[in-house]
Each structure stands twice: as structure tokens, then as C-alpha cells.
Design a protein around this motif. Structure first.
Motif, PDB file in Angstrom:
ATOM      1  N   GLU A 139      66.001  40.831  45.816  1.00  0.00           N
ATOM      2  CA  GLU A 139      67.042  40.274  44.949  1.00  0.00           C
ATOM      3  C   GLU A 139      67.513  41.287  43.915  1.00  0.00           C
ATOM      4  OE1 GLU A 139      67.673  36.627  41.736  1.00  0.00           O
ATOM      5  OE2 GLU A 139      66.013  36.533  43.172  1.00  0.00           O
ATOM      6  N   ASN A 140      66.603  42.130  43.449  1.00  0.00           N
ATOM      7  CA  ASN A 140      66.978  43.155  42.476  1.00  0.00           C
ATOM      8  C   ASN A 140      67.950  44.174  43.072  1.00  0.00           C
ATOM      9  OD1 ASN A 140      65.390  42.020  40.486  1.00  0.00           O
ATOM     10  ND2 ASN A 140      63.615  43.347  40.905  1.00  0.00           N
ATOM     11  N   VAL A 141      67.894  44.356  44.380  1.00  0.00           N
ATOM     12  CA  VAL A 141      68.781  45.323  45.049  1.00  0.00           C
ATOM     13  C   VAL A 141      70.177  44.740  45.230  1.00  0.00           C
ATOM     14  CG1 VAL A 141      69.212  46.569  47.201  1.00  0.00           C
ATOM     15  CG2 VAL A 141      66.900  46.507  46.224  1.00  0.00           C
ATOM     16  N   HIS A 142      70.284  43.526  45.771  1.00  0.00           N
ATOM     17  CA  HIS A 142      71.609  42.972  46.101  1.00  0.00           C
ATOM     18  C   HIS A 142      72.043  41.790  45.240  1.00  0.00           C
ATOM     19  CE1 HIS A 142      69.136  40.064  48.204  1.00  0.00           C
ATOM     20  NE2 HIS A 142      68.792  40.920  49.160  1.00  0.00           N
ATOM     21  N   GLY A 143      71.142  41.238  44.462  1.00  0.00           N
ATOM     22  CA  GLY A 143      71.514  40.161  43.546  1.00  0.00           C
ATOM     23  C   GLY A 143      71.684  38.796  44.185  1.00  0.00           C
ATOM     24  N   LEU A 144      71.248  38.629  45.437  1.00  0.00           N
ATOM     25  CA  LEU A 144      71.417  37.352  46.137  1.00  0.00           C
ATOM     26  C   LEU A 144      70.153  36.508  45.951  1.00  0.00           C
ATOM     27  CD1 LEU A 144      73.088  38.686  49.407  1.00  0.00           C
ATOM     28  CD2 LEU A 144      74.183  37.843  47.310  1.00  0.00           C
ATOM     29  N   SER A 145      70.284  35.440  45.196  1.00  0.00           N
ATOM     30  CA  SER A 145      69.135  34.611  44.850  1.00  0.00           C
ATOM     31  C   SER A 145      68.985  33.436  45.807  1.00  0.00           C
ATOM     32  CB  SER A 145      69.279  34.086  43.420  1.00  0.00           C
ATOM     33  OG  SER A 145      70.384  33.190  43.348  1.00  0.00           O
ATOM     34  N   ASP A 146      67.826  32.769  45.715  1.00  0.00           N
ATOM     35  CA  ASP A 146      67.602  31.561  46.512  1.00  0.00           C
ATOM     36  C   ASP A 146      68.638  30.491  46.180  1.00  0.00           C
ATOM     37  OD1 ASP A 146      65.361  32.598  47.807  1.00  0.00           O
ATOM     38  OD2 ASP A 146      63.999  31.926  46.225  1.00  0.00           O
TER      39      ASP A 146
ATOM     40  N   HIS B 118      74.091  46.488  45.475  1.00  0.00           N
ATOM     41  CA  HIS B 118      74.450  46.551  46.888  1.00  0.00           C
ATOM     42  C   HIS B 118      75.183  45.265  47.281  1.00  0.00           C
ATOM     43  CE1 HIS B 118      71.487  49.825  48.350  1.00  0.00           C
ATOM     44  NE2 HIS B 118      71.654  49.931  47.040  1.00  0.00           N
ATOM     45  N   GLY B 119      76.175  45.411  48.129  1.00  0.00           N
ATOM     46  CA  GLY B 119      76.892  44.264  48.683  1.00  0.00           C
ATOM     47  C   GLY B 119      77.409  44.671  50.045  1.00  0.00           C
ATOM     48  N   ALA B 120      77.241  43.822  51.050  1.00  0.00           N
ATOM     49  CA  ALA B 120      77.543  44.218  52.423  1.00  0.00           C
ATOM     50  C   ALA B 120      79.003  44.607  52.612  1.00  0.00           C
ATOM     51  CB  ALA B 120      77.161  43.090  53.384  1.00  0.00           C
ATOM     52  N   LEU B 121      79.937  43.817  52.108  1.00  0.00           N
ATOM     53  CA  LEU B 121      81.349  44.129  52.315  1.00  0.00           C
ATOM     54  C   LEU B 121      81.766  45.347  51.497  1.00  0.00           C
ATOM     55  CD1 LEU B 121      83.911  43.329  53.784  1.00  0.00           C
ATOM     56  CD2 LEU B 121      84.498  41.864  51.839  1.00  0.00           C
TER      57      LEU B 121
END
Length: 232
Positions: A54-61, A150-153
């Protein structure tokens, strides 16, 4: 030639240990030119998100809790990918996760013959240099100031620019275009030009003097007073 530049975000490093893909971003490029078409989706991984990831991409549960499962959107993704070559940075990692997800929901894995790895290209061009996406963007002057996490797009968009630079830059396409224009001009010239008309040549003139010319010449010679050729 159609190519898809893509990136993924995941819960960890190894799908064989239960890690899942949580985001994919894809950019379509045809003949080295971005078409403006893209694919982007978040997925519920059906497992907790490790804090380190989560620290890398910021996407939480919490953020991913209401997102679709990969299985419900797999066909849509495959339709977008089509049969294009797939370009990724450290592509082995992204292919492992993408194929693991496809197999989990009953689809065939994507052939690795379609894989193009920009990390491998960068290694051959810059041995010993830092080869992260950030480092390579800095090397090639690609603006990444808007990349906080980081973000995929977003990473796929940066990678598209990097891939173009790693494979020769925009001037390759321009050069091909110029060559094409020259070939078209030559073809037009050849198709519109007319054959020269057949020339009519005069019969060659006889160069020996006629009897009349000889008589007039003799009369002229006799009229010359004290010619040099008569002196001894």
C-alpha cells in the motif's frame, strides 16, 4: 503494427504465494504513435493489502473493497489486448501476475512470445546504469513530476514515452514518413512522365568534295599572288 504498453499494481511479488493483481493500465500504440485508446481497471484482490504494498501504490483495502473481481472483467481486458505485442518494464513480473489471474478464472495464459521487456532493452543500451522507470525517465528527460506514487495507468503512460526513446525516438517514424513521401513522389513522377518522342535522324552527309567544289577551289588558288607554298 499494434502494441499495448501496460503496467500492473499488485499485493506483493509472487502470485504463486497468493499475491493478486489489483490494478492494470494499458495504452494502445499503432506504428509507434499513441492512438488515445486506453484500458484501466482496479480489482478487488479478495485478500488484505499488505502495508508495504500500500505504501508503494496507495491502494487500500477500503478503496478496493467495492471494485470488481478480475474474473468479471477478464473478457473485457482480453478484448482490448487482442493479439498485440505487450510491452512492460520488467515484463516477466507483469506477465506472471496477468497470466496467473487469467488461469484462475479459466482463460489460457498469454504467450510470452508477445512479451517485450523495456528493462532488457535498457540493460543492453545502458549496462551498469540505474534502470528503474524513474531513473530512465530522468535519463531521457521524460517529465514524471506528477508521479507521487506508483499507478498502473500513469506508469504505462510514462513507459510509452520511454519505450519510444529506447527504440530510437520519434525521428524513426519521421524518417520512415519521409522515405514514404520520397517513394510516393518517385512513383508519381514515373507514372505521369511521358516517353520522349522518337527522333528522326538525317542521313549522314557525304564529306568528299564534288567536281564543282573542286573546280571553284582550283580557281581560288590560282588567284592568289605569290603563294607561300610555291617558294623554295
Amino acid at each position: 503494427m499494434r502494441e499495448i504498453i501496460f503496467d500492473t499494481e499488485t499485493t506483493g511479488f509472487d502470485p504463486q504465494n497468493g499475491d493478486r493483481m489489483v490494478e492494470i493500465g494499458c495504452i494502445e500504440m499503432i506504428d509507434r504513435i499513441e492512438t488515445g485508446q486506453s484500458f484501466h481497471c482496479y480489482y478487488n484482490p479478495e485478500r488484505p493489502m499488505p502495508k508495504a504494498a500500500e505504501n508503494v501504490h496507495g491502494l487500500s483495502d477500503v478503496f478496493l473493497s467495492d471494485k470488481k473481481l478480475f474474473a468479471s472483467g477478464a473478457k473485457e481486458l482480453l478484448d482490448f489486448l487482442g493479439d498485440a505485442n505487450l510491452v512492460a518494464h520488467n515484463a516477466q513480473f507483469d506477465f506472471n501476475f496477468l497470466n496467473a489471474e487469467l488461469v484462475l478464472c479459466g482463460f489460457k495464459p498469454i504467450s510470452r512470445f508477445r512479451m517485450i521487456d523495456t528493462l532488457a532493452i535498457a540493460k543492453s543500451k545502458h549496462p551498469g546504469a540505474k534502470l528503474s522507470l524513474d531513473a530512465l525517465c530522468s535519463r531521457y528527460g521524460i517529465d514524471r513530476s506528477h508521479r507521487v506514487k506508483h499507478g498502473a495507468l500513469l506508469d504505462a503512460e510514462l513507459l510509452t514515452q520511454l519505450y519510444i526513446e529506447l527504440t530510437g525516438g520519434r525521428q524513426i517514424g519521421l524518417g520512415l514518413a519521409e522515405d514514404s513521401k520520397r517513394q510516393e513522389s518517385l512513383a508519381t513522377l514515373q507514372s505521369t512522365s511521358q516517353r520522349p518522342e522518337r527522333r528522326t535522324f538525317m542521313v549522314a552527309r557525304e564529306h568528299h568534295a564534288s567536281a564543282d567544289e573542286l573546280a571553284r577551289h582550283q580557281k581560288f588558288i590560282e588567284g592568289i599572288e605569290s603563294p607561300l607554298w610555291t617558294e623554295v
